[in-house]
Design a protein around this motif. Structure first.
Motif, mmCIF file in Angstrom:
data_model
loop_
_atom_site.group_PDB
_atom_site.id
_atom_site.type_symbol
_atom_site.label_atom_id
_atom_site.label_comp_id
_atom_site.label_asym_id
_atom_site.label_seq_id
_atom_site.Cartn_x
_atom_site.Cartn_y
_atom_site.Cartn_z
ATOM 1 N N ALA A 196 0.794 -1.111 0.172
ATOM 2 C CA ALA A 196 -0.091 0.080 -0.029
ATOM 3 C C ALA A 196 0.719 1.199 0.160
ATOM 4 N N LEU A 201 -1.668 3.251 -1.976
ATOM 5 C CA LEU A 201 -3.036 2.727 -1.712
ATOM 6 C C LEU A 201 -3.812 3.226 -0.694
ATOM 7 N N CYS A 203 -5.862 1.596 1.588
ATOM 8 C CA CYS A 203 -6.238 0.112 1.626
ATOM 9 C C CYS A 203 -5.470 -0.649 2.790
ATOM 10 N N ALA A 285 -10.967 -0.634 1.857
ATOM 11 C CA ALA A 285 -10.491 0.167 0.642
ATOM 12 C C ALA A 285 -11.453 0.932 -0.070
ATOM 13 N N SER A 289 -8.299 2.228 -5.024
ATOM 14 C CA SER A 289 -7.036 1.559 -4.554
ATOM 15 C C SER A 289 -7.047 0.040 -4.860
ATOM 16 N N TYR A 293 -4.406 -1.720 -6.975
ATOM 17 C CA TYR A 293 -3.882 -3.260 -6.441
ATOM 18 C C TYR A 293 -3.871 -4.208 -7.512
#
Length: 407
Positions: A196, A201, A203, A285, A289, A293
Motif C-alpha cells: 500500500a 493505496l 487499503c 479500501a 485503490s 492493486y
C-alpha cells in the motif's frame, strides 16, 4: 482524454475515458433502479486509471455523500489483498508454493497438517476451514494469538489436497501467521509497508483510527441475514440446501461459518472490528485503490509490479474446480483468487484468463492480463444474493469488459 460525467449521470461524479462511457451508464443505472446506496468504481488500463466514478451516500442516517476516497469494508476480497503479501514473498524467494506451511510455522503440523502446503492454502484445499472448537471472538481477534493457536490445533475436515472448500474464516489468519513467521510483521503491517505504501493505496487490514471518518456505513447483506439465522432476507430463492446447512450445527457449512465466530451486536459492528487485523474479511479500501492493486499484479503501475508474468500465470491456473465443500456451490479457484466460470464469477463478469474475487458486501475486483485491464466496484449496500455474483457488480463488470473488448 476523459469526459466529466457529473451532469450526464445525475448522482454520479467523476471522470471516464470515452471508450468506457458504457461503464458510467451502467454505474448510474444501479442508482436509477434503486439497488445502489453509495459506491465507487475504478478501471485501470495499461497501468493508468481510465475510469473513476462515485456517487450516492456513504451514510444514510446523516446523508454524508460518497466521495472518491470513501472507504468501505471489502469482505471476501480482503483475502485477495492478503494473498498479495504471499505473492510478494514468493517473488522474493522468501517462501515457496509447495513448501509445507509447517516449515515456516512448526506448530501448524499438529493434527495431521504436516504436509499442508502454501499452494493448498491459496487454492482452498487445506481442509482447515472450521474453528468451532475455539470460535473467533472480538477479544481473541484483538489479541491474535488465541486464533493462531486454534488454527495450529485444528484438524483438517478432509484429507488436504483432495478437495476444496471456501476458507471463509480461516484463510486470512493462516496467511498472516506465515507472513509474521517469515518477516516479523503481520499481514496488515506488511501490506502497509510493502504494498500500500509504495503504490499509494488507501487499503488496510487493520484500519487506523484516523481513517474512520472516511469509512462508509455498511448495510446488511444477504449473507449476514442467513448467518444470523433469519432466513428471510431479500432473496432466499433457490437456497434450500444452503439454508438447511446453515441451520444444522453439525454441518460443515455451519461449522465453517456461523460456528467459527461469536460476535455480539457491539463487538460485531464494522467501525470497531475494522480496527483489528482480520485478513479473511474485514479489509478496507476504496475502488481506486483496489483497482490499482489488481493492476499492479498484472503489470507496472508507476514503475511497480507485484507479481511477474510467471507467477500471474500460476495464480490464474485452475487449482480447484467443482462443488465447494463448505458453500455447496460450484467454484473455480486459482491461487488466492476465483476464476470464471461459475455462479459467483460468471464468464460475462470476467473472460477466460481473468481472475478476481467478490464479497458479501457487493464488492468485486477483477484483472484481465491479456487486456492489461483491472477494475474494482466497491459499494456500501450489502449484496442481496449469496448464490451468485451481485447484480450491481455484474452490470458494471459486463460494461467494463464490453468496453475493453473494443480497444
Amino acid at each position: 482524454m476523459t469526459i466529466d460525467v457529473t451532469e450526464a449521470a445525475g448522482t454520479v461524479q467523476g471522470e471516464c475515458a470515452p471508450a468506457f462511457a458504457e461503464v458510467a451508464r451502467a454505474f448510474a443505472e444501479n442508482f436509477r433502479d434503486g439497488s445502489q446506496t453509495g459506491a465507487g468504481v475504478s478501471v485501470y488500463h495499461r497501468g493508468r486509471e481510465v475510469v473513476s466514478l462515485w456517487g450516492g451516500v456513504a451514510d444514510e442516517a446523516t446523508g454524508r455523500p460518497w466521495q472518491r476516497d470513501t472507504l468501505a469494508v471489502l469482505a471476501s476480497p480482503t483475502k485477495s489483498v492478503a494473498a498479495g503479501a504471499l505473492y510478494v514473498l514468493l517473488e522474493r524467494g522468501v517462501v515457496e508454493l509447495d513448501a509445507p506451511i509447517a516449515r515456516y510455522w512448526p506448530e501448524f503440523a499438529a493434527a495431521g497438517k504436516e504436509s499442508v502446503t502454501l499452494r493448498m492454502l491459496l487454492a482452498q484445499r487445506t481442509g482447515v476451514v472450521a474453528l468451532d472448537h475455539t470460535p473467533i471472538t472480538y477479544e481473541r481477534l484483538r489479541t491474535g494469538r488465541p486464533v493462531v493457536e486454534a488454527l495450529a490445533a485444528a484438524r483438517p475436515e478432509w484429507e488436504p489436497g483432495t478437495a476444496h472448500g471456501y476458507h471463509a474464516m480461516t484463510f486470512g489468519h493462516i496467511v498472516s501467521e506465515v507472513v509474521l513467521r517469515t518477516t516479523g510483521r503481520t499481514v496488515g503491517e506488511f501490506l502497509a509497508e510493502e504494498i500500500a505504501g509504495p503504490l499509494g493505496l488507501d487499503c488496510w487490514i487493520g484500519l487506523p483510527e484516523a481513517e474512520l471518518p472516511r469509512l462508509a456505513t455498511m448495510l446488511p447483506s444477504q449473507a449476514e441475514f442467513l448467518m444470523e439465522g433469519a432466513g428471510d432476507g431479500p432473496d432466499t430463492s433457490g437456497l434450500a440446501e444452503l439454508l438447511a446447512a446453515l441451520g444444522d450445527p453439525t454441518s460443515l457449512t455451519f461449522r465453517a461459518t456461523i460456528g467459527s465466530m461469536s460476535f455480539d451486536a457491539d463487538t460485531g459492528n464494522d467501525a470497531k472490528r475494522v480496527r483489528l487485523e482480520n485478513a479473511s474479511y474485514d479489509g478496507v479500501a476504496n475502488a481506486p485503490s483496489l483497482a490499482r492493486y489488481f493492476a499492479a499484479l498484472i503489470g507496472e503501475v508507476d514503475g511497480i509490479r507485484l507479481a511477474g508474468p510467471g507467477l500471474v500465470d500460476e495464480i490464474r491456473r485452475v487449482h480447484s474446480d467443482g462443488p465447494c465443500r463448505t458453500m455447496l456451490l460450484p467454484t473455480t479457484w486459482g491461487l488466492g483468487v476465483m476464476l470464471p466460470d461459475g455462479p459467483l464469477y460468471p464468464a460475462s463478469a470476467g473472460p477466460a484468463g481473468s481472475f478476481g474475487l467478490a464479497g458479501a458486501t457487493g464488492s468485486f475486483a477483477c484483472a484481465v492480463p491479456e487486456r492489461e485491464l483491472a477494475f474494482a466496484y466497491v459499494p456500501n449496500g450489502g449484496s442481496r444474493v449469496i448464490d451468485r455474483l451481485d447484480p450491481r457488480a455484474r452490470r458494471v463488470a459486463e460494461a467494463v469488459h464490453r468496453s475493453a473488448a473494443g480497444l
